[in-house]
Write a protein that holds these residues in place. Structure first.
Motif, mmCIF file in Angstrom:
data_model
loop_
_atom_site.group_PDB
_atom_site.id
_atom_site.type_symbol
_atom_site.label_atom_id
_atom_site.label_comp_id
_atom_site.label_asym_id
_atom_site.label_seq_id
_atom_site.Cartn_x
_atom_site.Cartn_y
_atom_site.Cartn_z
ATOM 1 N N MET A 70 -9.744 -66.825 19.770
ATOM 2 C CA MET A 70 -10.290 -65.600 19.197
ATOM 3 C C MET A 70 -11.548 -65.882 18.387
ATOM 4 O O MET A 70 -12.368 -64.997 18.207
ATOM 5 N N LEU A 71 -11.734 -67.114 17.931
ATOM 6 C CA LEU A 71 -12.915 -67.382 17.119
ATOM 7 C C LEU A 71 -14.171 -67.500 17.984
ATOM 8 O O LEU A 71 -15.286 -67.348 17.497
ATOM 9 N N ILE A 72 -13.990 -67.789 19.280
ATOM 10 C CA ILE A 72 -15.155 -67.813 20.177
ATOM 11 C C ILE A 72 -15.438 -66.398 20.669
ATOM 12 O O ILE A 72 -16.575 -65.954 20.705
ATOM 13 N N ALA A 73 -14.380 -65.683 21.063
ATOM 14 C CA ALA A 73 -14.579 -64.355 21.644
ATOM 15 C C ALA A 73 -14.811 -63.281 20.588
ATOM 16 O O ALA A 73 -15.547 -62.328 20.819
ATOM 17 N N GLY A 74 -14.199 -63.405 19.445
ATOM 18 C CA GLY A 74 -14.222 -62.334 18.443
ATOM 19 C C GLY A 74 -15.608 -62.015 17.930
ATOM 20 O O GLY A 74 -16.509 -62.859 17.960
ATOM 21 N N PRO A 75 -15.800 -60.772 17.460
ATOM 22 C CA PRO A 75 -17.120 -60.377 16.967
ATOM 23 C C PRO A 75 -17.496 -61.102 15.681
ATOM 24 O O PRO A 75 -16.641 -61.366 14.844
ATOM 25 N N ARG A 76 -18.772 -61.439 15.545
ATOM 26 C CA ARG A 76 -19.258 -62.115 14.335
ATOM 27 C C ARG A 76 -19.576 -61.110 13.236
ATOM 28 O O ARG A 76 -19.526 -61.424 12.066
ATOM 29 N N ASP A 80 -22.436 -57.148 16.352
ATOM 30 C CA ASP A 80 -22.035 -57.855 17.569
ATOM 31 C C ASP A 80 -21.145 -56.909 18.366
ATOM 32 O O ASP A 80 -19.922 -57.019 18.340
ATOM 33 N N ALA A 81 -21.772 -55.957 19.056
ATOM 34 C CA ALA A 81 -21.007 -54.895 19.716
ATOM 35 C C ALA A 81 -20.213 -55.461 20.878
ATOM 36 O O ALA A 81 -20.788 -56.046 21.793
ATOM 37 N N ILE A 82 -18.919 -55.283 20.832
ATOM 38 C CA ILE A 82 -18.104 -55.713 21.961
ATOM 39 C C ILE A 82 -17.367 -54.515 22.539
ATOM 40 O O ILE A 82 -17.095 -53.537 21.850
ATOM 41 N N VAL A 157 -17.267 -74.816 13.506
ATOM 42 C CA VAL A 157 -18.202 -74.181 14.441
ATOM 43 C C VAL A 157 -18.119 -72.653 14.320
ATOM 44 O O VAL A 157 -19.140 -71.957 14.339
ATOM 45 N N ALA A 158 -16.895 -72.140 14.164
ATOM 46 C CA ALA A 158 -16.736 -70.685 14.012
ATOM 47 C C ALA A 158 -17.391 -70.213 12.709
ATOM 48 O O ALA A 158 -18.030 -69.157 12.667
ATOM 49 N N ALA A 161 -21.173 -70.071 13.133
ATOM 50 C CA ALA A 161 -21.634 -68.925 13.922
ATOM 51 C C ALA A 161 -21.690 -67.653 13.070
ATOM 52 O O ALA A 161 -22.522 -66.782 13.294
ATOM 53 N N ARG A 162 -20.799 -67.562 12.096
ATOM 54 C CA ARG A 162 -20.749 -66.358 11.265
ATOM 55 C C ARG A 162 -21.635 -66.446 10.033
ATOM 56 O O ARG A 162 -22.047 -65.412 9.480
#
Lengths: 254, 277
Positions: A70-76, A80-82, A157-158, A161-162
């Motif tokens: 979830m930390l790669i796919a989840g919105p930052r 970050d529109a998903i 890394v997560a 990214a945030r």
């Protein structure tokens, strides 16, 4: 006062599941209001009883805490529109139903492994369909679990990214690779160090850019009235300790 | 392998995954290349025994999910395992049934842990062999890029990478200057029927006029990354899959050759098998 739990000050949130079931997040925990005893239902499911997809979501959620998924796919952030993977989840759900019909007599270990993986994957896709505020809490929870278990590679890394957007807004020009986790936070020319708790306690509350011209790096205390004491760092500026009364209002645009 | 090396490798892989996710609005060709680079990096860290395959697979799957939910809808994140037509009960029970018709001879082999040097050595051997078989220019560029990605994620020295690229470029030069393609014919087929420890089995070895091959090769996990190589008559060669259960090795074996050493590297484990006939 000691540092509060990462979820303190975050209101509970709820989201609809199948039928009239709901997912509820409160005080760092995800619960299913239509399934007060999921363990008992899992046992019955293993014996062949029909199993609600809510349990697949809960399984996926619990697995995320070990794997860091979830930390790669989840919105930052709110920017970050998903899009909820509705069609994909439906396709996978149909594939899984066909698979179970085709192999229902087969209870071999290979069947069980594929079935478990597929159900968990379906649960994961349904998790990704929740709204941004819910997903932020879920990601913060995964980050807190990784921190507690010492799995800092995925967390680092997560976190990077945030944190990068907030750092870049200060004029810091480093890359994600130059954001590391450490005990003493700092923002230097080519290296930024953030605490291992940053993603859960700061980003999870939407606090990263709560202080103009600085990045909040740590939540140090919570007041009885709900206000938070934080430490904020700026690029080339001294550390600032101050009280914050509003959060979750800026970078995720609630 | 130290924890520091393993953590560094996983971190580099995760950073690469983040870079791929950041490309969500890029042109499809750029996204496809980045995903391929991520897969190469994942193969490298698994092959060198640094990161478990379950971790790299999860990172790859989640990266594709991340792109998909950000609007890259041409990706297909479905689960092929659920295709009831392809995966069948025959697959579950197939190996013993298939083997029943032919008496298999056990060949225990020697197993040892793979490391970074071992993986890169096999990768160089394999990419050069692929080029020698006449790969398309896009594929040659892809193979060269794979060497570079792997060197980066494995933290190899620039000298190691230079040496690998030099060997690769030499293989390219030899292939592109080849103007004569003689007729290829089967010279001999040697039945082997060997069970290779717990990793698979091989039915036969064929000696062709310009190469040799293993046929009827099965492995326990055909979908997983596996680098086969062999030493025969003092020469090492990579095995290149050319069809189901077929691995090609170049150049040809002489008629007097009666033994080859097979090597397999898969997901951080390596085996050596001495095959004689």
């Amino acid at each position: 006062m000691s540092a509060p739990e990462w979820w303190q000050g975050l209101p509970a949130v709820a989201a609809p599941s199948v039928d009239d079931h709901r997912f509820v997040w409160a005080e760092g925990t995800l619960t299913l209001d239509a399934h007060p005893d999921p363990e008992a239902e899992r046992t019955l499911g293993a014996l062949g009883a029909p199993r609600c997809v809510c349990l697949d979501v809960l399984d996926a959620w619990e697995a995320c805490h070990d794997s860091g998924a979830m930390l790669i796919a989840g919105p930052r952030s709110g920017h970050d529109a998903i899009q909820a993977p509705v069609a994909l989840a439906r396709t996978l759900s149909d594939d899984l139903a066909r698979w179970r019909r085709a192999f229902r007599a087969d209870v071999g270990p290979k069947f069980a492994a594929v079935d478990r993986t597929a159900a968990r994957r379906l649960g994961f896709l349904l998790l990704l369909g929740l709204d941004a505020r819910f997903l932020r809490r879920l990601q913060a929870s995964v980050a807190a679990a990784l921190d507690a278990s010492g799995r800092h590679v995925a967390l680092e890394v997560a976190t990077a990214a945030r944190a990068l957007p907030a750092l870049a807004a200060l004029g810091w020009t480093g890359s994600q690779a130059e954001i590391r986790l450490g005990a003493v936070p700092s923002i230097g020319g080519d290296l930024a160090i953030l605490p291992t708790s940053w993603m859960a306690s700061v980003w999870g509350r939407g606090l990263a850019d709560a202080v103009d011209g600085r990045v909040v790096v740590e939540v140090t205390a919570q007041h009885p009235d709900g206000g938070l004491d934080v430490l904020a760092l700026g690029f080339g500026k001294s550390e600032l300790a101050l009280r914050v009364d509003r959060w979750e209002t800026r970078d995720n645009e609630l | 392998m130290s924890n520091v090396a393993a953590d560094t490798a996983e971190r580099r892989l995760r950073l690469r995954a983040e870079a791929v996710v950041a490309l969500a609005t890029a042109p499809p060709v750029e996204i496809a290349e980045a995903i391929e680079g991520l897969n190469h990096a994942a193969d490298a860290v698994v092959g060198a025994g640094l990161v478990p395959v379950e971790v790299t697979r999860a990172i790859a799957v989640e990266t594709v999910d991340a792109l998909y939910i950000r609007g890259v809808l041409w990706l297909d994140p479905s689960m092929p395992e659920l295709q009831t037509g392809g995966w069948s009960k025959f697959e579950e029970k197939g190996a013993p049934e298939r083997n029943r018709a032919v008496e298999m001879i056990d060949l225990p082999g020697h197993e040892h842990g793979a490391d970074l040097a071992c993986y890169f050595d096999r990768l160089v051997l394999r990419t050069s062999a692929l080029v020698s078989l006449g790969a398309h220019v896009d594929s040659v560029n892809g193979l060269r890029s794979r060497l570079q990605v792997s060197a980066e994620v494995l933290d190899l020295t620039s000298a190691d990478l230079e040496a690998a690229l030099q060997a690769f470029d030499q293989a390219v030069a030899i292939t592109t200057s080849d103007e004569f393609a003689p007729e290829v014919r089967l010279a001999e087929s040697v039945p082997l029927s060997l069970r290779l420890a717990d990793v698979g089995s091989v039915a036969a070895l064929e000696r062709w006029s310009d190469h040799w091959r293993l046929t009827g090769l099965t492995t326990g996990h055909p979908e997983r990354m596996a680098f086969w190589s062999a030493t025969a008559e003092g020469r090492r060669a990579a095995g290149i899959p050319t069809g189901p259960g077929v691995l090609r090795f170049d150049p040809a074996l002489s008629a007097s050759c009666r033994a080859v050493t097979l090597e397999l590297l898969s997901e951080g484990r390596a085996w050596t098998f001495e095959v004689q006939w």
